[in-house]
Design a protein around this motif. Structure first.
Motif, PDB file in Angstrom:
ATOM      1  N   LEU A  44      52.793  25.031  24.907  1.00 48.88           N
ATOM      2  CA  LEU A  44      54.222  24.992  25.003  1.00 48.88           C
ATOM      3  C   LEU A  44      55.129  24.021  25.659  1.00 48.88           C
ATOM      4  O   LEU A  44      56.265  24.032  25.727  1.00 48.88           O
ATOM      5  N   GLY A  45      54.377  22.711  26.367  1.00 45.40           N
ATOM      6  CA  GLY A  45      54.876  21.460  26.704  1.00 45.40           C
ATOM      7  C   GLY A  45      55.191  21.480  28.135  1.00 45.40           C
ATOM      8  O   GLY A  45      56.339  21.132  29.005  1.00 45.40           O
ATOM      9  N   MET A  46      54.839  22.971  28.463  1.00 48.34           N
ATOM     10  CA  MET A  46      55.145  23.550  30.567  1.00 48.34           C
ATOM     11  C   MET A  46      54.279  23.718  30.930  1.00 48.34           C
ATOM     12  O   MET A  46      53.109  24.177  31.492  1.00 48.34           O
ATOM     13  N   PRO A  47      54.173  22.497  31.586  1.00 54.58           N
ATOM     14  CA  PRO A  47      52.360  22.593  32.565  1.00 54.58           C
ATOM     15  C   PRO A  47      52.828  22.707  33.920  1.00 54.58           C
ATOM     16  O   PRO A  47      53.654  22.167  34.545  1.00 54.58           O
ATOM     17  N   ALA A  48      51.698  23.539  34.548  1.00 56.97           N
ATOM     18  CA  ALA A  48      52.330  24.109  35.389  1.00 56.97           C
ATOM     19  C   ALA A  48      51.158  24.641  36.520  1.00 56.97           C
ATOM     20  O   ALA A  48      49.974  24.528  35.944  1.00 56.97           O
ATOM     21  N   GLY A  49      51.009  25.046  37.423  1.00 56.85           N
ATOM     22  CA  GLY A  49      49.564  25.453  38.564  1.00 56.85           C
ATOM     23  C   GLY A  49      50.348  26.640  39.766  1.00 56.85           C
ATOM     24  O   GLY A  49      51.196  26.478  39.980  1.00 56.85           O
ATOM     25  N   LEU A  50      49.048  27.793  39.533  1.00 53.01           N
ATOM     26  CA  LEU A  50      49.344  28.809  40.579  1.00 53.01           C
ATOM     27  C   LEU A  50      47.870  28.945  41.702  1.00 53.01           C
ATOM     28  O   LEU A  50      47.639  29.373  41.297  1.00 53.01           O
ATOM     29  N   PRO A  51      47.246  27.972  42.257  1.00 51.75           N
ATOM     30  CA  PRO A  51      46.339  27.947  43.128  1.00 51.75           C
ATOM     31  C   PRO A  51      46.302  29.368  43.876  1.00 51.75           C
ATOM     32  O   PRO A  51      45.067  29.704  43.619  1.00 51.75           O
ATOM     33  N   TRP A  52      47.189  29.970  44.351  1.00 53.26           N
ATOM     34  CA  TRP A  52      46.831  30.702  45.032  1.00 53.26           C
ATOM     35  C   TRP A  52      46.515  32.032  44.058  1.00 53.26           C
ATOM     36  O   TRP A  52      46.122  32.884  44.963  1.00 53.26           O
ATOM     37  N   THR A  53      46.724  32.460  43.190  1.00 54.99           N
ATOM     38  CA  THR A  53      46.809  33.707  41.669  1.00 54.99           C
ATOM     39  C   THR A  53      45.127  33.957  42.463  1.00 54.99           C
ATOM     40  O   THR A  53      44.153  34.940  42.666  1.00 54.99           O
ATOM     41  N   GLU A  54      43.733  32.432  42.099  1.00 54.06           N
ATOM     42  CA  GLU A  54      42.324  32.966  42.406  1.00 54.06           C
ATOM     43  C   GLU A  54      42.044  33.099  43.319  1.00 54.06           C
ATOM     44  O   GLU A  54      41.291  34.241  44.156  1.00 54.06           O
ATOM     45  N   GLU A  55      43.391  32.376  44.917  1.00 54.05           N
ATOM     46  CA  GLU A  55      42.334  32.695  45.974  1.00 54.05           C
ATOM     47  C   GLU A  55      42.973  34.719  46.539  1.00 54.05           C
ATOM     48  O   GLU A  55      42.545  34.811  46.823  1.00 54.05           O
ATOM     49  N   ALA A  56      44.054  35.086  46.031  1.00 54.74           N
ATOM     50  CA  ALA A  56      44.541  35.799  46.155  1.00 54.74           C
ATOM     51  C   ALA A  56      44.061  36.971  45.932  1.00 54.74           C
ATOM     52  O   ALA A  56      43.205  38.143  46.306  1.00 54.74           O
ATOM     53  N   ALA A  57      43.173  36.654  44.370  1.00 61.33           N
ATOM     54  CA  ALA A  57      42.880  37.640  43.660  1.00 61.33           C
ATOM     55  C   ALA A  57      41.220  38.113  43.906  1.00 61.33           C
ATOM     56  O   ALA A  57      40.427  38.834  44.070  1.00 61.33           O
ATOM     57  N   ARG A  58      40.121  36.720  44.960  1.00 57.83           N
ATOM     58  CA  ARG A  58      39.207  36.679  46.096  1.00 57.83           C
ATOM     59  C   ARG A  58      38.753  37.318  46.050  1.00 57.83           C
ATOM     60  O   ARG A  58      38.248  38.289  46.933  1.00 57.83           O
ATOM     61  N   TYR A  59      40.446  36.993  47.556  1.00 56.61           N
ATOM     62  CA  TYR A  59      40.088  38.329  48.488  1.00 56.61           C
ATOM     63  C   TYR A  59      40.888  40.026  48.250  1.00 56.61           C
ATOM     64  O   TYR A  59      39.879  40.609  48.774  1.00 56.61           O
ATOM     65  N   LEU A  60      41.420  40.012  47.089  1.00 56.67           N
ATOM     66  CA  LEU A  60      41.076  41.077  46.886  1.00 56.67           C
ATOM     67  C   LEU A  60      39.908  41.837  46.260  1.00 56.67           C
ATOM     68  O   LEU A  60      39.587  42.830  46.413  1.00 56.67           O
ATOM     69  N   MET A  61      39.197  41.188  45.896  1.00 56.37           N
ATOM     70  CA  MET A  61      38.228  41.069  45.378  1.00 56.37           C
ATOM     71  C   MET A  61      36.833  41.355  46.380  1.00 56.37           C
ATOM     72  O   MET A  61      36.347  43.120  46.366  1.00 56.37           O
ATOM     73  N   VAL A  62      37.194  40.563  47.890  1.00 54.53           N
ATOM     74  CA  VAL A  62      36.381  41.379  48.884  1.00 54.53           C
ATOM     75  C   VAL A  62      36.031  42.498  48.864  1.00 54.53           C
ATOM     76  O   VAL A  62      35.872  43.289  49.405  1.00 54.53           O
ATOM     77  N   TRP A  63      37.898  43.059  49.356  1.00 53.98           N
ATOM     78  CA  TRP A  63      38.554  44.374  50.208  1.00 53.98           C
ATOM     79  C   TRP A  63      38.212  45.357  48.653  1.00 53.98           C
ATOM     80  O   TRP A  63      37.563  46.498  49.332  1.00 53.98           O
ATOM     81  N   VAL A  64      38.327  45.528  47.864  1.00 54.06           N
ATOM     82  CA  VAL A  64      37.649  46.182  46.676  1.00 54.06           C
ATOM     83  C   VAL A  64      36.379  46.389  46.464  1.00 54.06           C
ATOM     84  O   VAL A  64      35.986  48.125  46.040  1.00 54.06           O
ATOM     85  N   ILE A  65      35.137  45.664  47.058  1.00 56.74           N
ATOM     86  CA  ILE A  65      33.929  45.306  47.211  1.00 56.74           C
ATOM     87  C   ILE A  65      33.671  46.396  47.982  1.00 56.74           C
ATOM     88  O   ILE A  65      33.089  47.642  48.390  1.00 56.74           O
ATOM     89  N   PHE A  66      33.959  45.840  49.506  1.00 55.30           N
ATOM     90  CA  PHE A  66      33.859  46.964  50.920  1.00 55.30           C
ATOM     91  C   PHE A  66      34.474  48.379  50.634  1.00 55.30           C
ATOM     92  O   PHE A  66      33.882  49.219  51.088  1.00 55.30           O
TER      93      PHE A  66
END
Length: 168
Positions: A44-66
């Motif tokens: 749509l012509g609006m380049p953006a990035g949210l690098p924190w979402t990957e890290e937050a999802a990864r950390y949540l996955m660790v908690w969900v697994i344990f």
């Protein structure tokens, strides 16, 4: 086993299941947001990035697994090879199952202790995108393993009471 103690553990597990559901929902939302930002907005012509979402999802996955593993331990749903237990007569089978559960509870207790040591060791680390102390990430192991140890002991006691009632 003491009915109050069983009630208390079941309440803790109830709230743990709620946390698991919230954690999974947050992971889905974060990853969906990441996909939208990374792939849809640039078209749509609006380049953006949210690098924190990957890290937050990864950390949540660790908690969900344990935490999920702890809940699975309560219901005897952890992976197991039961061929020998099922092949043995009733009394040795019962003894072997209780021994295996006691050993598993000891392993979870050791993982709790080592997990806590690791949590303290890594508390000074800061996550790159969220800028949080890694203490909160590493805390998933001792918390999940402690809950799994308690749930395994409850399962062991509950199986013993059930099988004694069936024998009577």
């Amino acid at each position: 086993m003491n009915k109050f103690l069983m009630f208390l553990i079941d309440r803790i597990n109830f709230f743990t299941r709620i946390l698991l559901g919230v954690g999974l929902l947050c992971m889905v939302v974060l990853i969906s947001l990441q996909v939208a930002v990374r792939f849809i907005l640039p078209k749509l012509g609006m380049p953006a990035g949210l690098p924190w979402t990957e890290e937050a999802a990864r950390y949540l996955m660790v908690w969900v697994i344990f935490l999920g593993g702890a809940i699975a331990a309560r219901h005897g749903l952890l992976i197991a090879v039961t061929a020998l237990i099922e092949a043995l007569p009733t009394t040795p089978s019962r003894l072997l199952r209780r021994t295996a559960l006691a050993l598993l509870a000891c392993i979870f207790a050791a993982m709790t202790w080592y997990g806590w040591q690791w949590t303290l060791f890594g508390a000074d680390e800061i996550s790159p995108a969220l800028t949080l102390s890694k203490f909160w990430l590493y805390l998933a192991m001792p918390v999940g393993c402690a809950l799994a140890a308690v749930n395994t002991l409850v399962l062991m006691c509950q199986n013993g009471e059930t099988q004694e009632a069936l024998a009577a």
